[in-house]
Design an enzyme around this catalytic site. Structure first.
Site, PDB file in Angstrom:
ATOM      1  N   MET A 100     -11.970   4.681  -0.876  1.00  0.00           N
ATOM      2  CA  MET A 100     -12.729   5.125  -0.244  1.00  0.00           C
ATOM      3  C   MET A 100     -13.288   6.063  -0.064  1.00  0.00           C
ATOM      4  O   MET A 100     -13.505   7.051   1.111  1.00  0.00           O
ATOM      5  CB  MET A 100     -12.228   4.328   1.500  1.00  0.00           C
ATOM      6  CG  MET A 100     -11.327   3.427   1.226  1.00  0.00           C
ATOM      7  SD  MET A 100      -9.894   3.296   2.482  1.00  0.00           S
ATOM      8  CE  MET A 100      -8.768   3.679   1.707  1.00  0.00           C
ATOM      9  N   GLY A 124       0.798  -2.086   3.904  1.00  0.00           N
ATOM     10  CA  GLY A 124       1.342  -1.099   4.084  1.00  0.00           C
ATOM     11  C   GLY A 124       2.703  -1.256   5.042  1.00  0.00           C
ATOM     12  O   GLY A 124       4.084  -1.004   4.477  1.00  0.00           O
ATOM     13  N   MET A 138      -8.439   8.303  -0.199  1.00  0.00           N
ATOM     14  CA  MET A 138      -9.891   8.406   0.465  1.00  0.00           C
ATOM     15  C   MET A 138     -10.263   9.687   0.681  1.00  0.00           C
ATOM     16  O   MET A 138      -9.952  11.200   0.479  1.00  0.00           O
ATOM     17  CB  MET A 138      -9.238   8.364   1.742  1.00  0.00           C
ATOM     18  CG  MET A 138      -8.380   7.301   2.158  1.00  0.00           C
ATOM     19  SD  MET A 138      -7.621   7.275   3.609  1.00  0.00           S
ATOM     20  CE  MET A 138      -6.919   5.672   3.999  1.00  0.00           C
ATOM     21  N   HIS A 157      -0.885  -1.114  -4.182  1.00  0.00           N
ATOM     22  CA  HIS A 157      -2.474  -0.592  -3.801  1.00  0.00           C
ATOM     23  C   HIS A 157      -2.532   0.719  -3.479  1.00  0.00           C
ATOM     24  O   HIS A 157      -1.971   1.646  -2.590  1.00  0.00           O
ATOM     25  CB  HIS A 157      -2.108  -1.332  -2.324  1.00  0.00           C
ATOM     26  CG  HIS A 157      -4.004  -1.455  -1.583  1.00  0.00           C
ATOM     27  ND1 HIS A 157      -4.702  -2.231  -2.185  1.00  0.00           N
ATOM     28  CD2 HIS A 157      -4.711  -0.320  -0.963  1.00  0.00           C
ATOM     29  CE1 HIS A 157      -6.307  -1.660  -2.116  1.00  0.00           C
ATOM     30  NE2 HIS A 157      -6.418  -0.850  -0.746  1.00  0.00           N
ATOM     31  N   ASP A 212      -7.237  -6.781   4.025  1.00  0.00           N
ATOM     32  CA  ASP A 212      -6.814  -5.362   3.942  1.00  0.00           C
ATOM     33  C   ASP A 212      -6.249  -4.450   5.280  1.00  0.00           C
ATOM     34  O   ASP A 212      -7.628  -3.942   5.642  1.00  0.00           O
ATOM     35  CB  ASP A 212      -7.188  -4.291   2.414  1.00  0.00           C
ATOM     36  CG  ASP A 212      -6.240  -2.402   3.123  1.00  0.00           C
ATOM     37  OD1 ASP A 212      -5.669  -2.233   3.657  1.00  0.00           O
ATOM     38  OD2 ASP A 212      -7.030  -2.144   2.557  1.00  0.00           O
ATOM     39  N   GLY A 213      -5.495  -4.512   5.623  1.00  0.00           N
ATOM     40  CA  GLY A 213      -5.046  -4.007   7.311  1.00  0.00           C
ATOM     41  C   GLY A 213      -4.687  -4.532   8.665  1.00  0.00           C
ATOM     42  O   GLY A 213      -4.730  -5.873   8.768  1.00  0.00           O
ATOM     43  N   GLY A 214      -2.844  -3.906   8.898  1.00  0.00           N
ATOM     44  CA  GLY A 214      -2.961  -4.574   9.680  1.00  0.00           C
ATOM     45  C   GLY A 214      -2.747  -5.917   9.700  1.00  0.00           C
ATOM     46  O   GLY A 214      -1.923  -6.952  10.164  1.00  0.00           O
ATOM     47  N   SER A 229       0.713  -0.762   0.095  1.00  0.00           N
ATOM     48  CA  SER A 229      -0.417  -0.247   0.203  1.00  0.00           C
ATOM     49  C   SER A 229       0.733   1.067   0.176  1.00  0.00           C
ATOM     50  O   SER A 229       1.504   1.602   1.065  1.00  0.00           O
ATOM     51  CB  SER A 229      -0.762   0.456   1.136  1.00  0.00           C
ATOM     52  OG  SER A 229      -1.576   1.273   1.175  1.00  0.00           O
ATOM     53  N   MET A 285     -12.167  -6.589   4.818  1.00  0.00           N
ATOM     54  CA  MET A 285     -11.118  -4.880   5.655  1.00  0.00           C
ATOM     55  C   MET A 285     -11.055  -5.265   7.189  1.00  0.00           C
ATOM     56  O   MET A 285     -11.816  -5.457   7.482  1.00  0.00           O
ATOM     57  CB  MET A 285     -12.078  -3.263   6.136  1.00  0.00           C
ATOM     58  CG  MET A 285     -12.241  -2.262   5.027  1.00  0.00           C
ATOM     59  SD  MET A 285     -10.748  -2.074   3.983  1.00  0.00           S
ATOM     60  CE  MET A 285      -9.576  -1.455   5.181  1.00  0.00           C
ATOM     61  N   ASP A 318      -4.783   4.022  -1.805  1.00  0.00           N
ATOM     62  CA  ASP A 318      -5.915   3.879  -0.782  1.00  0.00           C
ATOM     63  C   ASP A 318      -6.483   6.125  -1.448  1.00  0.00           C
ATOM     64  O   ASP A 318      -5.830   6.767  -0.569  1.00  0.00           O
ATOM     65  CB  ASP A 318      -5.962   3.790   0.370  1.00  0.00           C
ATOM     66  CG  ASP A 318      -5.610   2.470   0.868  1.00  0.00           C
ATOM     67  OD1 ASP A 318      -6.306   1.539   0.141  1.00  0.00           O
ATOM     68  OD2 ASP A 318      -4.173   2.132   1.597  1.00  0.00           O
ATOM     69  N   GLY A 363      -9.035   4.092   7.307  1.00  0.00           N
ATOM     70  CA  GLY A 363      -7.972   5.712   7.189  1.00  0.00           C
ATOM     71  C   GLY A 363      -7.275   6.061   7.059  1.00  0.00           C
ATOM     72  O   GLY A 363      -6.874   6.343   6.972  1.00  0.00           O
ATOM     73  N   GLY A 423      -2.624   3.967   8.270  1.00  0.00           N
ATOM     74  CA  GLY A 423      -1.955   2.670   7.678  1.00  0.00           C
ATOM     75  C   GLY A 423      -1.545   2.326   9.522  1.00  0.00           C
ATOM     76  O   GLY A 423      -1.732   3.006  10.125  1.00  0.00           O
ATOM     77  N   GLY A 424      -1.354   1.205   9.255  1.00  0.00           N
ATOM     78  CA  GLY A 424      -0.836   1.297  10.993  1.00  0.00           C
ATOM     79  C   GLY A 424      -1.507   1.111  11.984  1.00  0.00           C
ATOM     80  O   GLY A 424      -1.063   0.750  12.771  1.00  0.00           O
TER      81      GLY A 424
HETATM   82  C1  DX5 Z   1      -6.955   1.345   5.629  1.00  0.00           C
HETATM   83  C2  DX5 Z   1      -6.156   1.308   3.939  1.00  0.00           C
HETATM   84  C3  DX5 Z   1      -4.665   0.121   4.076  1.00  0.00           C
HETATM   85  C4  DX5 Z   1      -4.131   0.386   4.825  1.00  0.00           C
HETATM   86  C5  DX5 Z   1      -3.120  -0.983   5.075  1.00  0.00           C
HETATM   87  O1  DX5 Z   1      -7.437   2.466   5.961  1.00  0.00           O
HETATM   88  O2  DX5 Z   1      -7.160   0.660   3.148  1.00  0.00           O
HETATM   89  O3  DX5 Z   1      -4.574   0.080   2.891  1.00  0.00           O
HETATM   90  O4  DX5 Z   1      -3.189   1.470   4.152  1.00  0.00           O
HETATM   91  O5  DX5 Z   1      -1.635  -0.070   5.999  1.00  0.00           O
HETATM   92  P1  DX5 Z   1      -1.450  -1.018   7.057  1.00  0.00           P
HETATM   93  O6  DX5 Z   1      -1.251  -2.289   6.068  1.00  0.00           O
HETATM   94  O7  DX5 Z   1      -0.415  -0.691   7.641  1.00  0.00           O
HETATM   95  O8  DX5 Z   1      -2.627  -1.312   7.563  1.00  0.00           O
HETATM   96 ZN    ZN Z   2      -6.868  -0.174   1.140  1.00  0.00          ZN
END
Ligand code: DX5
Ligand code: ZN
Length: 214
Positions: A68, A196, A37, A33, A174-176, A8, A136, A35, A141, A143-144
Site C-alpha cells: 500500500m 487480521g 504502508m 499476509h 481484505d478487510g473486516g 494478516s 479491498m 501489509d 490503512g 485493521g479492525g
Molecule cells: C487493511 C489491511 C488489511 C488488514 C486487515 O489496510 O490491508 O490486510 O490487516 O485487518 P482486519 O482483518 O482486522 O480487517
Molecule cells: Zn492487506
C-alpha cells in the site's frame, strides 16, 4: 480453486512475532499476509522490508505482500526474494503494467488491488497480466474496521471477468473478514481471504481459520 486463508500479520502481537507466526501456521494458515504502508497511498505507516525479512526467517508458508505504497516501482524488489506474491495498487503513482511485468519477471506472482472508491473498471487493462485481484473491503490503512458489503459487487465483477476472459487470477478480499463476511465473499466469488483481527484476535486460531474456510 481451493480456498486460501491468509492471516494478516498486521494484527499479530509483534513482540511475540515468532510464536504468533507458528501459531497461525499450526492453525492452518495457507499464506501470511504482509501489509506494507507508506503514509502516502494510505493514512498509516506499518512496516517495511526489514520487518518482512524477520517474518520470512520463521515462516514456512508462502508470503503475500500487499504494497500500500505510492511508488511500488521503486520498492517491490526489496520484497522479491521473500515474497510468493506481491500486490500493488492501481492507484499507485507509477507505470502499473510495467511494475506488474517486472514482478512476474522476477519469479513472483503479481497482484493488483483497488481501494473502495475506485471502480472495478480501472483494473480492466491489467486483468490479463496478474495472478491475483485483491478487492479491498475496508478503506486500507488499519485493521479492525467493519466490512463494506457493497464491495461484493467488485468481487462478482472480478469473477465474471475471470470467466468471460478466461483468466486464471485468484480473487482475494481484505478487510473486516470473519466467518460471516467471509461466507458472503466466498458466495460472491472470492477464493482467498485475508483476515487480521478475526484470526490473531481469536482465542482459538484453528477454529477461526476453519470457520473462514467453510
Ligand atoms: C487493511 C489491511 C488489511 C488488514 C486487515 O489496510 O490491508 O490486510 O490487516 O485487518 P482486519 O482483518 O482486522 O480487517
Ligand atoms: Zn492487506
Amino acid at each position: 480453486m481451493s480456498v486460501f486463508i491468509a492471516p494478516s500479520v498486521l494484527a499479530a502481537d509483534w513482540g511475540r512475532l515468532h510464536e504468533q507466526i507458528r501459531l497461525a501456521e499450526q492453525a492452518g494458515a495457507d499464506w501470511l499476509h504482509l501489509d506494507v504502508m507508506d503514509g502516502h497511498l494510505v493514512d498509516n505507516i506499518s512496516f517495511g522490508p526489514a520487518f518482512c525479512e524477520c517474518v520470512a526467517r520463521v515462516a514456512t508458508v508462502p508470503l503475500d505482500v500487499h504494497l500500500m505504497i505510492t511508488r511500488p516501482d521503486l520498492y517491490w524488489q526489496r520484497f522479491a526474494k521473500l515474497a510468493h506474491n506481491i500486490t500493488i495498487h492501481v492507484e499507485a503513482d507509477c507505470d502499473v503494467a510495467a511494475t506488474l511485468a517486472a514482478i512476474r519477471a522476477a519469479g513472483c506472482s503479481a497482484g493488483i488491488s483497488l481501494k473502495p472508491g475506485t471502480p472495478f473498471a480501472r483494473l480492466e487493462p491489467f486483468l490479463g497480466a496478474v495472478d491475483l485481484v485483491l478487492v479491498m473491503t475496508v478503506e486500507p490503512g488499519y485493521g479492525g474496521q467493519p466490512f463494506m458489503p457493497e464491495m461484493m459487487e467488485k468481487v462478482r465483477a472480478a469473477a465474471d471477468r475471470k470467466r468471460s476472459g478466461g483468466f486464471a487470477y485468484r480473487i482475494e478480499v481484505d478487510g473486516g473478514i470473519n466467518a460471516k463476511t467471509g461466507a458472503l465473499s466466498l458466495e460472491a466469488g472470492a477464493d482467498t481471504m485475508v483476515a487480521g483481527t478475526s484470526v490473531f484476535g481469536a482465542t482459538d486460531m484453528a477454529a477461526a481459520i476453519s470457520a473462514l474456510r467453510k
